[in-house]
Design an enzyme around this catalytic site. Structure first.
Site, short mmCIF file in Angstrom:
data_model
loop_
_atom_site.label_atom_id
_atom_site.label_comp_id
_atom_site.label_asym_id
_atom_site.label_seq_id
_atom_site.Cartn_x
_atom_site.Cartn_y
_atom_site.Cartn_z
CG ASN A 221 -48.27 79.28 39.39
OD1 ASN A 221 -47.06 79.42 39.79
ND2 ASN A 221 -48.97 77.84 38.92
CG ASP A 230 -42.56 74.32 41.98
OD1 ASP A 230 -43.82 74.15 41.47
OD2 ASP A 230 -42.19 74.04 40.49
CD GLU A 256 -54.66 75.07 43.36
OE1 GLU A 256 -55.10 76.58 42.51
OE2 GLU A 256 -53.45 74.65 42.36
#
Length: 339
Positions: A221, A230, A256
């Protein structure tokens, strides 16, 4: 409805309700429809699927009922509305992540402006050279171009999202089903996991649990943005689904982290399955279309446990989570316990 039809319907319902009680099936409208159809014997494929699932698992789990209903009874309209609901949820998640990434880019641009203008002030104070000044201006232009690309992409997503929201909102109002599916990954969600694991343990079905966590997920990220994160989540979910056999089911446990329930599987069998999943995840490759960079370093850490007699679900999860934590501490990308 004439008297004969009413009598026949009543007789079928008298067969369906005891079956639902026997298998401890929740009394929801979809389950009534499923077991009414089963008792009427009007859909042989549905009966075969339900009988096969119950025989293999040893119990009728909530997600087994839901999956058979969706496969054999749900109308196209039901399926379309469910997909619309998931699409809107996924879209809003993507939009939220886009906002976060754009905000991050904006902060970076602000910092670059502060730094560049601070150095430009040295022109009057210290008399830096023309060549150095031109270099600073070029750096500022480069940062500006990157910011325009980021905000332009975000504006396009906002425009598209606004149109989609208007068309989806009306359809969503018709859907009153409680969601058991994660919008992003299309796996069953934590709610479905809690129902299934408790169902297995309440009915004393020997069950193994796999918990896994994507290694260093925050770095994806931070480096590539939430949208790429994603994509990694969706690819991991796809690999898990491909590896599930014999009524094993994968769930998005949270963030996650993922879970897999394996009914009638021993700890060694679960470990072998987890190792297969670990190797499949290692092969994931995700391309960032924005930067042209490719993520080839996706791995996951695994913890497994097997149910014990009269055990509560919290204990089973706690043991798997303990081994998952150990796997991370020992270097990640591994399955514990070894034996």
């Amino acid at each position: 409805m004439n008297n004969d039809s009413f009598a026949k319907s009543t007789e079928i319902l008298k067969q369906a309700v005891p079956l639902m009680i026997k298998h401890k099936v929740p009394t929801t409208p979809t389950n009534y429809a499923l077991w009414y159809t089963y008792s009427s014997q009007q859909n042989p494929q549905l009966n075969m699927a339900l009988d096969s699932g119950i025989e293999s698992i040893g119990h009728c789990t909530p997600t087994l009922c839901e999956s058979i209903y969706q496969d054999h009874l749900a109308s196209q309209t039901d399926s379309d509305v469910k997909q619309l609901k998931l699409s809107l949820t996924a879209m809003m998640q993507e939009l939220s992540h886009s906002m976060a990434d754009t905000l991050s880019d904006t902060n970076s641009f602000h910092n670059a402006l502060e730094s560049t203008f601070g150095r430009l002030e040295q022109v009057g104070n210290e008399g830096i050279s023309l060549e150095e000044t031109v270099g600073l201006v070029r750096e500022l232009l480069r940062e500006s171009q990157q910011m325009r690309q980021s905000t332009g992409l975000f504006k396009g997503q906002l425009d598209s999202a606004q149109q989609e929201i208007q068309s989806l909102r009306a359809a969503l109002n018709k859907s009153q089903q409680q969601a058991n599916e994660d919008a992003l990954t299309k796996l069953y969600n934590r709610r479905a996991f809690d129902q299934d694991i408790q169902s297995y343990l309440d009915n004393q079905i020997p069950t193994s649990l796999i918990l896994l966590d994507i290694d260093h997920f925050k770095s994806f990220n931070d480096e590539f943005g939430h949208l790429m994160g994603d994509q990694v989540l969706k690819m991991v979910a796809k690999r898990l689904t491909e590896c599930c056999r014999d009524y094993a089911k994968a769930y998005r446990f949270g963030g996650e982290e993922f879970a897999v329930l394996l009914p009638h599987k021993s700890l060694p069998s679960a470990r072998q399955q987890a190792e297969t999943m670990r190797k499949a995840i290692e092969k994931i490759s995700v391309l960032d279309k924005k930067s042209g960079q490719r993520i080839n370093s996706v791995t996951a850490s695994f913890g497994i446990s097997a149910s014990e007699q009269d055990e509560h679900s919290e204990k089973l999860i706690e043991r798997a989570d303990h081994f998952l934590s150990q796997a991370k501490q020992l270097g990640r990308n591994r399955v514990l316990p070894i034996t």
